[in-house]
Scaffold this motif. Structure first.
Motif, mmCIF file in Angstrom:
data_model
loop_
_atom_site.group_PDB
_atom_site.id
_atom_site.type_symbol
_atom_site.label_atom_id
_atom_site.label_comp_id
_atom_site.label_asym_id
_atom_site.label_seq_id
_atom_site.Cartn_x
_atom_site.Cartn_y
_atom_site.Cartn_z
ATOM 1 N N GLN A 101 0.807 -1.210 0.000
ATOM 2 C CA GLN A 101 0.000 0.000 0.000
ATOM 3 C C GLN A 101 0.847 1.270 0.000
ATOM 4 N N LYS A 102 1.985 1.242 0.695
ATOM 5 C CA LYS A 102 2.724 2.473 0.978
ATOM 6 C C LYS A 102 3.984 2.679 0.158
ATOM 7 N N LEU A 103 4.486 1.638 -0.501
ATOM 8 C CA LEU A 103 5.666 1.829 -1.338
ATOM 9 C C LEU A 103 5.355 2.800 -2.478
ATOM 10 N N PRO A 104 6.350 3.526 -2.973
ATOM 11 C CA PRO A 104 6.118 4.361 -4.162
ATOM 12 C C PRO A 104 5.548 3.524 -5.307
ATOM 13 N N SER A 105 4.783 4.154 -6.170
ATOM 14 C CA SER A 105 4.083 3.411 -7.227
ATOM 15 C C SER A 105 5.032 2.677 -8.165
ATOM 16 N N GLU A 106 6.276 3.127 -8.247
ATOM 17 C CA GLU A 106 7.250 2.469 -9.121
ATOM 18 C C GLU A 106 7.766 1.154 -8.550
ATOM 19 N N LEU A 107 7.540 0.950 -7.257
ATOM 20 C CA LEU A 107 8.110 -0.207 -6.571
ATOM 21 C C LEU A 107 7.033 -1.167 -6.104
ATOM 22 N N THR A 108 7.415 -2.411 -5.911
ATOM 23 C CA THR A 108 6.559 -3.368 -5.221
ATOM 24 C C THR A 108 7.443 -4.463 -4.638
ATOM 25 N N ILE A 109 6.845 -5.280 -3.788
ATOM 26 C CA ILE A 109 7.526 -6.467 -3.298
ATOM 27 C C ILE A 109 6.912 -7.692 -3.945
ATOM 28 N N LEU A 110 7.700 -8.746 -4.062
ATOM 29 C CA LEU A 110 7.202 -10.035 -4.531
ATOM 30 C C LEU A 110 6.966 -10.934 -3.316
ATOM 31 N N ASP A 111 6.867 -12.223 -3.534
ATOM 32 C CA ASP A 111 6.551 -13.145 -2.438
ATOM 33 C C ASP A 111 7.671 -13.177 -1.399
ATOM 34 N N SER A 112 7.285 -13.189 -0.143
ATOM 35 C CA SER A 112 8.261 -13.340 0.938
ATOM 36 C C SER A 112 8.647 -14.810 1.105
ATOM 37 N N ALA A 113 9.892 -15.038 1.431
ATOM 38 C CA ALA A 113 10.357 -16.377 1.781
ATOM 39 C C ALA A 113 10.010 -16.680 3.234
ATOM 40 N N GLU A 114 9.973 -17.963 3.561
ATOM 41 C CA GLU A 114 9.882 -18.350 4.982
ATOM 42 C C GLU A 114 11.149 -17.921 5.709
ATOM 43 N N ALA A 115 12.261 -17.856 4.988
ATOM 44 C CA ALA A 115 13.550 -17.490 5.568
ATOM 45 C C ALA A 115 13.480 -16.115 6.214
ATOM 46 N N GLU A 116 14.050 -16.020 7.399
ATOM 47 C CA GLU A 116 13.980 -14.794 8.180
ATOM 48 C C GLU A 116 15.311 -14.583 8.896
ATOM 49 N N ASP A 117 15.750 -13.350 8.911
ATOM 50 C CA ASP A 117 16.971 -12.985 9.635
ATOM 51 C C ASP A 117 16.687 -11.698 10.388
ATOM 52 N N LYS A 118 16.613 -11.799 11.697
ATOM 53 C CA LYS A 118 16.283 -10.636 12.510
ATOM 54 C C LYS A 118 17.533 -10.014 13.130
ATOM 55 N N ASN A 119 17.404 -8.752 13.474
ATOM 56 C CA ASN A 119 18.350 -8.143 14.396
ATOM 57 C C ASN A 119 18.114 -8.740 15.781
ATOM 58 N N SER A 120 19.094 -8.651 16.625
ATOM 59 C CA SER A 120 18.930 -9.106 18.002
ATOM 60 C C SER A 120 19.877 -8.319 18.897
ATOM 61 N N VAL A 121 19.574 -8.332 20.182
ATOM 62 C CA VAL A 121 20.568 -7.938 21.179
ATOM 63 C C VAL A 121 21.028 -9.229 21.829
ATOM 64 N N THR A 122 22.302 -9.488 21.706
ATOM 65 C CA THR A 122 22.871 -10.771 22.111
ATOM 66 C C THR A 122 23.985 -10.549 23.120
ATOM 67 N N VAL A 123 24.095 -11.454 24.084
ATOM 68 C CA VAL A 123 25.132 -11.401 25.110
ATOM 69 C C VAL A 123 25.799 -12.770 25.205
ATOM 70 N N THR A 124 26.914 -12.825 25.889
ATOM 71 C CA THR A 124 27.544 -14.117 26.112
ATOM 72 C C THR A 124 26.746 -14.914 27.146
ATOM 73 N N ALA A 125 26.923 -16.219 27.139
ATOM 74 C CA ALA A 125 26.236 -17.070 28.108
ATOM 75 C C ALA A 125 26.654 -16.709 29.527
ATOM 76 N N GLU A 126 27.913 -16.359 29.705
ATOM 77 C CA GLU A 126 28.410 -15.973 31.030
ATOM 78 C C GLU A 126 27.711 -14.712 31.529
ATOM 79 N N THR A 127 27.564 -13.730 30.648
ATOM 80 C CA THR A 127 26.884 -12.487 31.028
ATOM 81 C C THR A 127 25.412 -12.741 31.338
ATOM 82 N N ALA A 128 24.762 -13.549 30.507
ATOM 83 C CA ALA A 128 23.342 -13.852 30.723
ATOM 84 C C ALA A 128 23.125 -14.519 32.077
#
Length: 311
Positions: free
Chosen positions: A127-154
């Protein structure tokens, strides 16, 4: 084998060590060169990537899938962060780009969006992308950002979720790509959503995950923004802090295209990649790319063959 030409392959290898500010590409010097190419009239389709190894690998997978359909491809890899490359896609200089749908929406399209699911995010993008652009099908594959620490710190600070950082973050340094400091799905959102504000910020290039991991494991930073498909999370026994309030929305791998340059044949090839690509595939390929130092074009070709997309 079909895929990267020798010059482009060398450029891709070099790209892994370039900074986001450098923004050099794996093709022509000008990342906007080649704009307006049509997937159906013999002109090259320009495939771009951001400045970190996984995105370059995904761009290579897209490029080889398109070439397998007899289409000509120009590679423009290692352009930089989303703040750099998105305008190039919007202008048609880059015509196919492997995106992460949640980050695309929150960073480039609608910073106030509260969508978190794949379906809601994609509906808003269309709905919101510029009219010149679009997205195609999304993959199941996902890669997120995270905040990660060591096991010792956790263990020492009893950290399980992002909210648990509130009592300790003020004395800590977090390491992340430089753009993390100004993004809602980063420094700003941690403060707004969880009340977490780190005492110091250590900026790095988005492609410098190995350096970031060294800083985390040595204790020079106490927390780090690590991509969840990084094989070091398992190998180094790191702890990804849970995100119950969905600071990090769904981040499915999704082709972003400049519509007039990508015909039905090209769209079908890209959707074919999305139909097969899983998060486990990303994990497996990143291990080969980062740990085993295999060439990105070889890793891409192996996966495409295994998935039955090329022979």
């Amino acid at each position: 084998m079909k895929g990267i030409h020798r010059g482009a392959a060398l450029a891709l290898v070099a790209a892994l060590s370039l900074t986001a500010c450098g923004g050099e590409s794996g093709g022509d010097d000008n990342p906007l060169a080649g704009g307006g190419g049509d997937g159906g009239d013999g002109k090259a389709i320009v495939v771009g990537s951001a400045n970190f190894p996984e995105n370059q690998l995904l761009a290579e997978i897209y490029a080889e899938a398109l070439e397998a359909k007899g289409l000509t491809v120009t590679r423009k890899f290692n352009i930089g962060a989303r703040e750099v490359y998105y305008d190039q896609v919007a202008k048609g200089g880059i015509q196919v780009f492997p995106e992460y749908n949640g980050a695309l929406l929150a960073v480039a399209v609608d910073k106030k969006s509260t969508a978190t699911s794949t379906e809601d995010i994609n509906a808003e993008l269309k709905q919101k992308l510029p009219s010149e652009l679009t997205i195609l099908d999304s993959a199941e594959a996902e890669d997120k950002n995270s905040v990660t620490v060591t096991a010792e710190t956790a263990k020492k600070y009893n950290l399980k979720t992002l909210a648990d950082l509130k009592s300790v973050a003020g004395d800590w340094t977090i390491g992340a790509g430089s753009e993390f400091k100004t993004r809602q799905q980063g420094w700003i959102g941690l403060k707004d959503i969880y009340g977490v504000e780190f005492g110091k910020f250590q900026p790095l290039d988005a492609g410098a995950q190995s350096t970031l991991l060294k800083l985390l494991n040595s204790g020079e930073v106490q927390a780090a923004n690590i991509y969840t498909t990084d094989p070091a999370i398992v190998e180094d026994n790191l702890v990804v802090l849970q995100d119950p309030k969905n600071l990090y929305s769904s981040q499915n791998v999704t082709p972003l295209i400049y519509k007039s340059a990508v015909d039905d044949t090209a769209r079908a090839a890209l959707n074919g990649v999305s139909a097969k690509l899983t998060t486990q595939d990303l994990l497996d390929m990143m291990k080969k790319l980062v740990n085993d130092k295999e060439d990105a074009s070889d890793v891409a070709k192996e996966w495409l063959t295994k998935a039955g997309i090329v022979s």
